[in-house]
Write a protein that holds these residues in place. Structure first.
Motif, PDB file in Angstrom:
ATOM      1  N   ILE A 159      37.021  35.611  36.833  1.00 15.68           N
ATOM      2  CA  ILE A 159      37.329  35.168  38.718  1.00 15.68           C
ATOM      3  C   ILE A 159      36.123  34.324  38.008  1.00 15.68           C
ATOM      4  CG2 ILE A 159      36.405  35.646  41.161  1.00 15.68           C
ATOM      5  CD1 ILE A 159      37.967  39.147  39.969  1.00 15.68           C
ATOM      6  N   LYS A 160      34.298  34.244  38.003  1.00 16.09           N
ATOM      7  CA  LYS A 160      33.840  33.541  38.809  1.00 16.09           C
ATOM      8  C   LYS A 160      33.720  32.136  37.103  1.00 16.09           C
ATOM      9  CE  LYS A 160      28.463  33.391  38.698  1.00 16.09           C
ATOM     10  NZ  LYS A 160      27.519  34.041  38.804  1.00 16.09           N
ATOM     11  N   GLU A 161      34.126  32.449  36.433  1.00 22.06           N
ATOM     12  CA  GLU A 161      34.015  31.501  35.456  1.00 22.06           C
ATOM     13  C   GLU A 161      34.559  30.403  35.193  1.00 22.06           C
ATOM     14  OE1 GLU A 161      30.848  30.132  34.768  1.00 22.06           O
ATOM     15  OE2 GLU A 161      29.765  32.054  35.350  1.00 22.06           O
ATOM     16  N   GLN A 162      36.134  31.313  34.680  1.00 21.62           N
ATOM     17  CA  GLN A 162      37.746  30.039  34.054  1.00 21.62           C
ATOM     18  C   GLN A 162      37.889  30.262  35.392  1.00 21.62           C
ATOM     19  OE1 GLN A 162      37.881  29.698  31.197  1.00 21.62           O
ATOM     20  NE2 GLN A 162      35.697  29.713  30.989  1.00 21.62           N
ATOM     21  N   LEU A 163      38.138  31.167  36.598  1.00 20.05           N
ATOM     22  CA  LEU A 163      39.463  30.607  37.043  1.00 20.05           C
ATOM     23  C   LEU A 163      38.615  29.881  38.316  1.00 20.05           C
ATOM     24  CD1 LEU A 163      40.961  33.846  36.999  1.00 20.05           C
ATOM     25  CD2 LEU A 163      42.537  32.195  36.517  1.00 20.05           C
ATOM     26  N   HIS A 164      37.567  29.963  38.736  1.00 17.28           N
ATOM     27  CA  HIS A 164      36.525  29.704  39.712  1.00 17.28           C
ATOM     28  C   HIS A 164      36.506  30.357  40.762  1.00 17.28           C
ATOM     29  CE1 HIS A 164      34.991  27.188  36.470  1.00 17.28           C
ATOM     30  NE2 HIS A 164      35.953  26.985  36.536  1.00 17.28           N
ATOM     31  N   ILE A 165      37.096  31.530  41.096  1.00 22.32           N
ATOM     32  CA  ILE A 165      37.114  32.262  42.639  1.00 22.32           C
ATOM     33  C   ILE A 165      36.386  32.175  43.039  1.00 22.32           C
ATOM     34  CG2 ILE A 165      37.951  33.910  43.428  1.00 22.32           C
ATOM     35  CD1 ILE A 165      40.461  34.199  41.152  1.00 22.32           C
ATOM     36  N   PRO A 166      36.110  31.896  44.152  1.00 25.16           N
ATOM     37  CA  PRO A 166      34.784  32.156  44.967  1.00 25.16           C
ATOM     38  C   PRO A 166      34.164  33.500  45.245  1.00 25.16           C
ATOM     39  CG  PRO A 166      36.329  30.879  46.284  1.00 25.16           C
ATOM     40  CD  PRO A 166      36.691  31.361  45.391  1.00 25.16           C
ATOM     41  N   SER A 167      33.136  33.531  44.821  1.00 25.76           N
ATOM     42  CA  SER A 167      32.115  35.143  44.161  1.00 25.76           C
ATOM     43  C   SER A 167      31.327  35.522  45.012  1.00 25.76           C
ATOM     44  CB  SER A 167      32.437  35.752  43.005  1.00 25.76           C
ATOM     45  OG  SER A 167      32.087  34.717  42.177  1.00 25.76           O
ATOM     46  N   LYS A 168      30.624  36.370  44.953  1.00 25.52           N
ATOM     47  CA  LYS A 168      29.195  36.713  45.611  1.00 25.52           C
ATOM     48  C   LYS A 168      28.643  38.096  45.041  1.00 25.52           C
ATOM     49  CE  LYS A 168      30.682  37.105  50.307  1.00 25.52           C
ATOM     50  NZ  LYS A 168      30.811  36.226  51.596  1.00 25.52           N
ATOM     51  N   VAL A 169      27.491  38.498  44.588  1.00 24.97           N
ATOM     52  CA  VAL A 169      27.144  40.048  45.083  1.00 24.97           C
ATOM     53  C   VAL A 169      26.494  40.498  46.658  1.00 24.97           C
ATOM     54  CG1 VAL A 169      25.331  41.553  43.725  1.00 24.97           C
ATOM     55  CG2 VAL A 169      26.963  39.809  42.119  1.00 24.97           C
ATOM     56  N   ILE A 170      27.214  41.243  46.409  1.00 21.27           N
ATOM     57  CA  ILE A 170      26.905  41.644  48.119  1.00 21.27           C
ATOM     58  C   ILE A 170      26.371  43.506  48.080  1.00 21.27           C
ATOM     59  CG2 ILE A 170      27.996  42.320  50.350  1.00 21.27           C
ATOM     60  CD1 ILE A 170      29.900  40.264  50.291  1.00 21.27           C
ATOM     61  N   GLU A 171      24.855  43.806  48.088  1.00 24.32           N
ATOM     62  CA  GLU A 171      24.222  45.123  48.156  1.00 24.32           C
ATOM     63  C   GLU A 171      25.354  45.691  46.843  1.00 24.32           C
ATOM     64  OE1 GLU A 171      26.166  47.848  51.453  1.00 24.32           O
ATOM     65  OE2 GLU A 171      25.439  45.769  53.205  1.00 24.32           O
ATOM     66  N   GLY A 172      24.646  44.511  45.829  1.00 29.77           N
ATOM     67  CA  GLY A 172      24.739  45.105  44.188  1.00 29.77           C
ATOM     68  C   GLY A 172      26.077  44.925  43.247  1.00 29.77           C
ATOM     69  N   ILE A 173      27.496  44.275  44.708  1.00 29.45           N
ATOM     70  CA  ILE A 173      28.440  44.805  44.158  1.00 29.45           C
ATOM     71  C   ILE A 173      28.918  43.557  43.453  1.00 29.45           C
ATOM     72  CG2 ILE A 173      30.986  45.438  44.816  1.00 29.45           C
ATOM     73  CD1 ILE A 173      29.645  47.953  46.277  1.00 29.45           C
ATOM     74  N   PHE A 226      44.691  43.874  40.560  1.00 29.87           N
ATOM     75  CA  PHE A 226      44.886  43.402  39.659  1.00 29.87           C
ATOM     76  C   PHE A 226      44.080  42.777  37.614  1.00 29.87           C
ATOM     77  CE2 PHE A 226      44.169  40.530  43.616  1.00 29.87           C
ATOM     78  CZ  PHE A 226      45.550  40.042  44.091  1.00 29.87           C
ATOM     79  N   ASN A 227      44.930  42.338  37.636  1.00 30.38           N
ATOM     80  CA  ASN A 227      44.503  42.877  35.797  1.00 30.38           C
ATOM     81  C   ASN A 227      44.492  41.582  35.329  1.00 30.38           C
ATOM     82  OD1 ASN A 227      46.505  42.146  34.320  1.00 30.38           O
ATOM     83  ND2 ASN A 227      47.506  43.831  34.295  1.00 30.38           N
ATOM     84  N   PRO A 228      43.600  41.051  34.279  1.00 31.88           N
ATOM     85  CA  PRO A 228      43.210  39.477  34.185  1.00 31.88           C
ATOM     86  C   PRO A 228      44.963  38.477  33.988  1.00 31.88           C
ATOM     87  CG  PRO A 228      42.252  40.967  32.754  1.00 31.88           C
ATOM     88  CD  PRO A 228      42.911  41.954  33.607  1.00 31.88           C
ATOM     89  N   ILE A 229      46.200  39.460  33.509  1.00 29.17           N
ATOM     90  CA  ILE A 229      47.302  38.340  33.758  1.00 29.17           C
ATOM     91  C   ILE A 229      47.643  38.893  35.325  1.00 29.17           C
ATOM     92  CG2 ILE A 229      49.824  39.047  32.941  1.00 29.17           C
ATOM     93  CD1 ILE A 229      48.401  40.322  30.273  1.00 29.17           C
ATOM     94  N   ASP A 230      47.603  39.387  35.863  1.00 26.57           N
ATOM     95  CA  ASP A 230      48.146  39.108  37.454  1.00 26.57           C
ATOM     96  C   ASP A 230      47.322  38.229  37.964  1.00 26.57           C
ATOM     97  OD1 ASP A 230      50.411  41.296  37.184  1.00 26.57           O
ATOM     98  OD2 ASP A 230      48.119  42.908  38.076  1.00 26.57           O
ATOM     99  N   LEU A 231      45.758  37.839  37.993  1.00 25.15           N
ATOM    100  CA  LEU A 231      45.057  37.272  38.723  1.00 25.15           C
ATOM    101  C   LEU A 231      45.265  35.793  37.971  1.00 25.15           C
ATOM    102  CD1 LEU A 231      41.969  38.508  38.399  1.00 25.15           C
ATOM    103  CD2 LEU A 231      42.224  37.739  40.334  1.00 25.15           C
ATOM    104  N   VAL A 232      45.414  35.211  37.067  1.00 25.72           N
ATOM    105  CA  VAL A 232      46.020  33.600  36.161  1.00 25.72           C
ATOM    106  C   VAL A 232      47.369  33.836  37.027  1.00 25.72           C
ATOM    107  CG1 VAL A 232      47.063  32.471  34.013  1.00 25.72           C
ATOM    108  CG2 VAL A 232      44.558  34.576  34.007  1.00 25.72           C
ATOM    109  N   MET A 233      48.072  34.532  36.379  1.00 26.63           N
ATOM    110  CA  MET A 233      49.222  34.671  37.369  1.00 26.63           C
ATOM    111  C   MET A 233      49.768  34.485  38.997  1.00 26.63           C
ATOM    112  SD  MET A 233      51.722  37.152  35.944  1.00 26.63           S
ATOM    113  CE  MET A 233      53.186  36.545  36.517  1.00 26.63           C
ATOM    114  N   THR A 234      48.614  34.732  39.751  1.00 29.43           N
ATOM    115  CA  THR A 234      48.372  34.272  41.232  1.00 29.43           C
ATOM    116  C   THR A 234      48.050  32.846  41.799  1.00 29.43           C
ATOM    117  OG1 THR A 234      48.454  37.084  42.041  1.00 29.43           O
ATOM    118  CG2 THR A 234      47.572  35.793  43.504  1.00 29.43           C
ATOM    119  N   VAL A 235      46.216  33.141  40.963  1.00 32.68           N
ATOM    120  CA  VAL A 235      45.296  31.741  40.918  1.00 32.68           C
ATOM    121  C   VAL A 235      46.063  30.304  40.386  1.00 32.68           C
ATOM    122  CG1 VAL A 235      43.207  31.123  40.624  1.00 32.68           C
ATOM    123  CG2 VAL A 235      43.307  33.588  41.171  1.00 32.68           C
ATOM    124  N   LYS A 236      46.767  30.414  38.698  1.00 26.61           N
ATOM    125  CA  LYS A 236      47.210  29.408  38.780  1.00 26.61           C
ATOM    126  C   LYS A 236      48.875  29.065  38.877  1.00 26.61           C
ATOM    127  CE  LYS A 236      43.386  28.330  34.486  1.00 26.61           C
ATOM    128  NZ  LYS A 236      43.882  27.091  35.437  1.00 26.61           N
TER     129      LYS A 236
END
Length: 121
Positions: free
Chosen positions: A23-37, A68-78
């Motif tokens: 999510i963070k390094e390859q697909l570059h989806i905006p992300s953050k850590v909120i309350e440790g999550i 989402f598993n990794p395959i689902d994420l790639v299909m959706t984002v890319k």
């Protein structure tokens, strides 16, 4: 063009590529850590009501109620199809020596393939 993948290959792609890293390094989806999550912007509803589970290597949007598993994420984002998403993820598999988990995956794949190769009759 290869259109069929073994169950073992797909299992490795779903489990050896950490979903947080994808999510963070390859697909570059905006992300953050909120309350440790670790939270990410859902690619479907654009909300941060999300989380990832390292034990299952799944990402979930609680608003969409979508896993989402990794395959689902790639299909959706890319916007790729299944075959192209799998090929993309193959390029991201870690080049690390086999761990006991990887050895078990290979053994399970081999055992599954043995049943497919046997011809009866």
């Amino acid at each position: 063009m290869k259109r069929r993948f073994t169950g073992g290959e797909l299992f490795q792609l779903r489990n050896r590529i950490p979903v947080d890293w994808l999510i963070k390094e390859q697909l570059h989806i905006p992300s953050k850590v909120i309350e440790g999550i670790f939270r990410f912007l859902c690619p479907l509803c654009n909300e941060f009501q999300t989380a990832t589970n390292p034990k299952t290597n799944l990402a979930r949007c609680f608003l969409c109620e979508k896993n989402f598993n990794p395959i689902d994420l790639v299909m959706t984002v890319k916007g790729l199809g299944f075959v192209d998403s799998v090929k993309y993820l193959h390029t991201l598999l870690p080049d690390t020596p086999d761990t006991p988990t990887d050895q078990r995956l290979k053994l399970n794949q081999l055992l599954g393939d043995i049943g497919k190769r046997m011809s009866i009759g």
